[in-house]
Structure formats: structure tokens, C-alpha cells
Design a protein around this motif. Structure first.
Motif, PDB file in Angstrom:
ATOM      1  N   GLY A  28      -8.800  -3.845   8.083  1.00  0.00           N
ATOM      2  CA  GLY A  28      -9.560  -2.795   7.415  1.00  0.00           C
ATOM      3  C   GLY A  28     -10.248  -1.868   8.407  1.00  0.00           C
ATOM      4  N   ARG A  29     -10.812  -2.437   9.456  1.00  0.00           N
ATOM      5  CA  ARG A  29     -11.485  -1.621  10.481  1.00  0.00           C
ATOM      6  C   ARG A  29     -10.505  -0.648  11.127  1.00  0.00           C
ATOM      7  NH1 ARG A  29     -11.505  -2.150  15.821  1.00  0.00           N
ATOM      8  NH2 ARG A  29     -10.627  -4.269  15.774  1.00  0.00           N
ATOM      9  N   LEU A  30      -9.320  -1.131  11.454  1.00  0.00           N
ATOM     10  CA  LEU A  30      -8.334  -0.285  12.112  1.00  0.00           C
ATOM     11  C   LEU A  30      -7.722   0.720  11.142  1.00  0.00           C
ATOM     12  CD1 LEU A  30      -6.686  -3.052  14.294  1.00  0.00           C
ATOM     13  CD2 LEU A  30      -8.161  -1.191  15.090  1.00  0.00           C
ATOM     14  N   VAL A  41      -0.009  -0.212  14.510  1.00  0.00           N
ATOM     15  CA  VAL A  41       0.842  -0.970  15.431  1.00  0.00           C
ATOM     16  C   VAL A  41       0.311  -0.863  16.856  1.00  0.00           C
ATOM     17  CG1 VAL A  41       3.156  -1.135  16.427  1.00  0.00           C
ATOM     18  CG2 VAL A  41       2.883  -0.771  13.968  1.00  0.00           C
ATOM     19  N   GLU A  42      -0.067   0.350  17.257  1.00  0.00           N
ATOM     20  CA  GLU A  42      -0.612   0.551  18.607  1.00  0.00           C
ATOM     21  C   GLU A  42      -1.865  -0.288  18.851  1.00  0.00           C
ATOM     22  OE1 GLU A  42      -1.330   4.693  18.844  1.00  0.00           O
ATOM     23  OE2 GLU A  42       0.790   5.250  18.831  1.00  0.00           O
ATOM     24  N   ILE A  56       0.860  -1.188   0.000  1.00  0.00           N
ATOM     25  CA  ILE A  56       0.000   0.000   0.000  1.00  0.00           C
ATOM     26  C   ILE A  56       0.892   1.232   0.000  1.00  0.00           C
ATOM     27  CG2 ILE A  56      -1.966   1.117   1.103  1.00  0.00           C
ATOM     28  CD1 ILE A  56      -2.341  -1.504   2.724  1.00  0.00           C
ATOM     29  N   PHE A  57       0.798   2.004  -1.062  1.00  0.00           N
ATOM     30  CA  PHE A  57       1.601   3.215  -1.243  1.00  0.00           C
ATOM     31  C   PHE A  57       0.791   4.410  -0.751  1.00  0.00           C
ATOM     32  CE2 PHE A  57       3.000   6.925  -3.543  1.00  0.00           C
ATOM     33  CZ  PHE A  57       4.370   6.789  -3.678  1.00  0.00           C
ATOM     34  N   PHE A  58       1.290   5.118   0.274  1.00  0.00           N
ATOM     35  CA  PHE A  58       0.583   6.265   0.860  1.00  0.00           C
ATOM     36  C   PHE A  58       1.103   7.561   0.252  1.00  0.00           C
ATOM     37  CE2 PHE A  58      -0.451   2.993   3.777  1.00  0.00           C
ATOM     38  CZ  PHE A  58      -1.617   3.384   4.425  1.00  0.00           C
ATOM     39  N   HIS A  59       0.178   8.403  -0.134  1.00  0.00           N
ATOM     40  CA  HIS A  59       0.562   9.692  -0.709  1.00  0.00           C
ATOM     41  C   HIS A  59       0.800  10.747   0.358  1.00  0.00           C
ATOM     42  CE1 HIS A  59       0.024   8.417  -4.853  1.00  0.00           C
ATOM     43  NE2 HIS A  59      -1.081   7.807  -4.475  1.00  0.00           N
ATOM     44  N   ARG A  60       0.338  10.480   1.571  1.00  0.00           N
ATOM     45  CA  ARG A  60       0.630  11.384   2.692  1.00  0.00           C
ATOM     46  C   ARG A  60       0.316  10.664   4.009  1.00  0.00           C
ATOM     47  NH1 ARG A  60      -4.317  13.199   0.678  1.00  0.00           N
ATOM     48  NH2 ARG A  60      -6.002  13.375   2.247  1.00  0.00           N
ATOM     49  N   ASN A  61       1.071  11.037   5.017  1.00  0.00           N
ATOM     50  CA  ASN A  61       0.816  10.619   6.404  1.00  0.00           C
ATOM     51  C   ASN A  61       0.802   9.105   6.601  1.00  0.00           C
ATOM     52  OD1 ASN A  61       0.596  13.344   7.006  1.00  0.00           O
ATOM     53  ND2 ASN A  61      -1.632  13.351   6.782  1.00  0.00           N
ATOM     54  N   GLY A  62       1.498   8.392   5.757  1.00  0.00           N
ATOM     55  CA  GLY A  62       1.502   6.937   5.877  1.00  0.00           C
ATOM     56  C   GLY A  62       2.101   6.449   7.184  1.00  0.00           C
ATOM     57  N   LYS A  63       3.211   7.064   7.623  1.00  0.00           N
ATOM     58  CA  LYS A  63       3.872   6.588   8.839  1.00  0.00           C
ATOM     59  C   LYS A  63       2.991   6.821  10.063  1.00  0.00           C
ATOM     60  CE  LYS A  63       7.556   4.692  10.684  1.00  0.00           C
ATOM     61  NZ  LYS A  63       7.271   4.679  12.099  1.00  0.00           N
ATOM     62  N   LEU A  64       2.254   7.930  10.085  1.00  0.00           N
ATOM     63  CA  LEU A  64       1.336   8.180  11.202  1.00  0.00           C
ATOM     64  C   LEU A  64       0.282   7.082  11.289  1.00  0.00           C
ATOM     65  CD1 LEU A  64       0.742  12.041  10.885  1.00  0.00           C
ATOM     66  CD2 LEU A  64       1.968  10.852  12.728  1.00  0.00           C
ATOM     67  N   MET A  65      -0.247   6.690  10.137  1.00  0.00           N
ATOM     68  CA  MET A  65      -1.276   5.664  10.123  1.00  0.00           C
ATOM     69  C   MET A  65      -0.696   4.289  10.452  1.00  0.00           C
ATOM     70  SD  MET A  65      -3.871   6.882   7.081  1.00  0.00           S
ATOM     71  CE  MET A  65      -2.853   8.021   6.165  1.00  0.00           C
ATOM     72  N   PHE A  66       0.511   4.032   9.982  1.00  0.00           N
ATOM     73  CA  PHE A  66       1.154   2.761  10.308  1.00  0.00           C
ATOM     74  C   PHE A  66       1.381   2.649  11.816  1.00  0.00           C
ATOM     75  CE2 PHE A  66       5.052   0.295  11.092  1.00  0.00           C
ATOM     76  CZ  PHE A  66       4.655  -0.929  10.576  1.00  0.00           C
TER      77      PHE A  66
END
Length: 428
Positions: free
Chosen positions: A415-417, A383-384, A369-379
């Protein structure tokens, strides 16, 4: 299979899954007091519960027999321990038992196989591979070329996707092989590209490489135990893989190699030799003059790492019981469900996109999944919340639902998370 993004659908799909019982054969990491949503079988597979008993059996032999463990036990004496995995590995990679053996680690095996199959001449010295290969492969190419006194900038042809695309087209690979056919010594691809998840058409690539007069080999780290392979029938010259990803054999555990049967008795093929690859009937005579064992066994260097291989055998026993055909059937459905959910969540502004090929025949159990913005925040949020996935710089999450132990409900909860992460961080 008609998908629905609902817990009811996921639970029903799991109830109807003929492989559902195998989930209970694995240990899951615990996060927040419950099983993690584990999607990193493409980096390290989960531990089978039976692994401990396989390892303890060899520990008991060591305790009981000492060095005589090489000869005395009726069940898997260490002298023959490398033979115990041959039948299972042959089925997994589509080979004959004489063509496979488990030994060393993947990077070591890549180097050893290149010693035999990369023999550059003044006219034929170039290597074709995919751009962005796994670092082990990149460093190996560079160091092997330098070892032969060659300049990687001139001798290494790295094939990139077309502008604006993420996958390599087979026609572009074939065109490059044809273009460089007079200078080509070796074609060496990752069978399944680790970053994009693209599964290459190994049969067609091998045919083209041979037509050009080159050897053809594959790094199958992300393919072995993941996708159907027919190395013998595809006429592949050589291949190697690790056992700790989809083969669930433990961190850093033993690798395996394939060398086609037509080289089984070729004693003139150059190789770096070791005593465990020497003729078994004469091995303990300790004489000069290397006489290789027939087949892949002739590439062995040292005696077998028994404790690590015992863990490997535990997982291979499960593969024997389940079979690659059944695993692939479930994998297609499970990865298709993940694709369906991700597409639903991507939104009109296309916050992210799948860069793995959409054709199920061009991928395994991994979607990137390639994120165009804020991918690390969502990742980090995932994890949390108990998701164990894989972040790859600069902006990709790799999610690999392994059919042996992942469920449709796992995918639903991912998907829910992910939806919750979008709501919190999409515009952060």
C-alpha cells in the motif's frame, strides 16, 4: 478484525499471527538487497526450504540403488511413490485417498479426464464454462470439440458477467444449465476464476449439472491449496489442479486429479490407458488387456516423475502441519487488509477499483485491481521498488497474499508503494 493503514498495526497483527513462523520456512527472491514483497503465489509459489532435502534424498537413492530404487528402500520406494501424496492431497481437496493421485501436468490431465467424461451424443453435446477461462481450458475445449467433429461456436456455451459487472451470478449459471439441460453433456468451470479471482459455488453448480443429466468437473489450478474444497461431499465427478501455485511445489511441477469414488471400479468408463494405471499386481507381466487400478490411480499413464514429486511432497508436508482451516482463517484476514488499503488509496476519482468479489466467501487469496489509466506505469514502479506482482493485459494487477508466507507488513508496504506510484503517475 478492525484494520488500520499503519506500520504499527501491521507489525502488531504479525506478532499475533499464529502462522507467523511459517514465513521462515520459505526462500524469498532478493531485490535491491532485501526480501521481495512477493504476491504471485497465484502464479508460482515460493520454494520451501525443506524442498532441497526431499529432492536430495531421492538423488541419493538413485546414486545408491540405481533401478533398484523402485523396490529396495524402506522409505518411499519409487514403485509406490505415487501413494506418498494421497493422504495430503485428499485433505487439501476434500476427498478420499482413492479419489486422488498426482500425475502428469494440468493440461494433460484435463484432456485425459475429458476423454472419460465428455462423451457427446447427437442429443447431448454442449459444454458450459465461464467466458474468459484460462487459455489451457479454452484450447482444450476447442480441440476436444473439433476432435469429436463439433463446431465450438455451436457446442460451447461461455457464460459472461452481466453488462457492467465483473462476476458471474450463481443464478445466471443455474439458469443457463437449466436452459440447455436437454443438450448438455458437460459443465466444466475453473473453480476460482484466474483473472477476476471469483470463487464459484461448486456445490450448487454440481447439483444443477447433475440434475440436468450432465457430468460436472473443475479446473482447480487457482483453488487447490487456496480455498476450502469438499469435492467428495459436493459429489463432483472429476477435477484437476497444478501444484506450482499455492501448493508451492516448483515451476511446471506435477498436477493432481480427483475422480469421484463412485467411478472407482467402473472399468467400462472410456479412458486413454497407460501401464502405470494398469492393475499393479499384473503390471510387470507385460500382457495385453488393460485392467485399471481402482480409483484415480487407474488414470495414470507413465511411472512417477520421482524428482518432481519429491519437491511436491516437501510442500505437502507443510500443508499437513498447518492445515487448510488455519490457512483459510489467515487468508481472509490478510486479503481483507489488502482490500482495506486499496480502498483507501483509490481516491475520489476512482483511479482503480477491485474487480474481485467483495464477499470474502466468493474469493480466495487474490485481489484484482482494475486501473482506469496509467496502470502499467504504476505496476512498473512497484516492480522497481521490490514488489513482485502480476500484470494482466490490458489493465489489471493481480495481487495474491499467500497466508503461508506473506505477512501483514508485506501488505502494508504494498500500500505504501502503491501510494507513491499514484503520486508519481496518476496524472502522467
Amino acid at each position: 478484525m478492525t484494520y488500520e493503514n499503519s506500520l504499527t498495526f501491521a507489525q502488531k497483527a504479525d506478532q499475533e499471527d499464529p502462522l507467523r513462523k511459517w514465513r521462515s520456512e520459505f526462500h524469498f527472491p532478493q531485490i535491491n538487497g532485501q526480501d521481495a514483497y512477493y504476491f504471485t503465489g497465484n502464479s508460482l509459489g515460493l520454494q520451501p526450504k525443506r524442498t532441497r532435502s526431499f529432492v536430495e534424498e531421492e538423488m541419493k537413492k538413485w546414486e545408491t540403488y540405481g533401478v533398484e530404487g523402485h523396490f529396495v528402500p524402506k522409505e518411499r520406494p519409487w514403485l509406490k511413490f505415487h501413494e506418498a501424496s494421497k493422504e495430503s492431497l485428499a485433505k487439501i481437496v476434500g476427498a478420499k485417498p482413492i479419489e486422488v493421485v498426482s500425475m502428469n501436468n494440468l493440461s494433460v490431465n484435463l484432456h485425459l479426464l475429458m476423454v472419460s467424461f465428455y462423451r457427446p451424443t447427437k442429443e447431448r453435446f454442449k459444454i458450459i464454462c465461464e467466458a474468459g477461462a484460462f487459455p489451457s481450458d479454452q484450447y482444450m475445449f476447442e480441440s476436444q470439440l473439433h476432435f469429436h467433429g463439433l463446431n465450438p461456436d455451436e457446442a460451447l456455451i461461455e457464460l459472461k458477467p452481466r453488462e457492467g459487472e465483473n462476476k458471474l451470478h450463481i443464478e445466471d449459471i443455474l439458469s443457463a444449465i437449466d436452459e440447455h439441460s436437454n443438450e448438455l453433456a458437460l459443465v466444466l468451470f475453473g473453480g476460482l476464476q484466474y483473472y477476476t479471482g471469483q470463487l464459484f459455488d461448486m456445490k450448487t453448480i454440481t447439483e444443477a449439472g447433475h440434475k440436468a443429466g450432465a457430468f460436472v468437473g473443475y479446473d482447480l489450478a487457482h483453488a487447490a491449496g487456496n480455498v476450502p474444497l469438499q469435492l467428495h461431499d459436493w459429489n463432483v465427478d472429476f477435477a484437476t489442479w497444478c501444484s506450482y501455485k499455492y501448493l508451492n511445489s516448483g515451476p511446471g511441477n506435477v498436477s493432481g486429479i480427483f475422480v469421484h469414488e463412485r467411478f472407482a471400479h467402473d472399468t467400462d468408463l472410456p479412458r486413454f490407458a497407460g501401464w502405470w494405471g494398469h492393475d499393479e499386481g499384473e503390471r510387470f507381466q507385460m500382457k495385453k488387456g488393460f485392467k485399471p487400478m481402482p480409483g484415480a490411480d487407474g488414470w495414470q499413464l507413465s511411472n512417477v516423475n520421482v524428482i518432481g514429486t519429491a519437491a511436491h511432497l516437501a510442500s505437502l508436508q507443510i500443508f499437513d502441519e498447518v492445515g487448510m482451516e488455519a490457512l483459510r482463517e489467515k487468508s481472509l484476514k490478510l486479503t481483507g487488509y489488502l482490500e482495506f488499503i486499496i480502498d483507501q488509496l483509490s481516491g475520489e476519482d476512482k483511479l482503480f477499483e477491485i474487480i474481485t468479489p467483495r464477499n470474502p466467501e466468493e474469493r480466495g487469496a487474490q485481489l484484482c485491481i482494475f486501473f482506469h489509466r496509467n496502470g502499467k506505469l504504476m505496476f512498473d514502479y512497484l516492480v522497481e521498488q521490490g514488489v513482485i506482482g502480476d500484470w494482466r493485459e490490458p489493465n489489471v494487477i493481480r495481487i495474491a497474499p499467500a497466508p503461508l508466507y506473506n505477512s501483514f507488513e508485506d501488505v502494508y508496504h504494498f500500500g505504501r508503494l502503491l501510494k507513491e506510484a499514484i503520486e508519481k503517475y496518476a496524472d502522467a
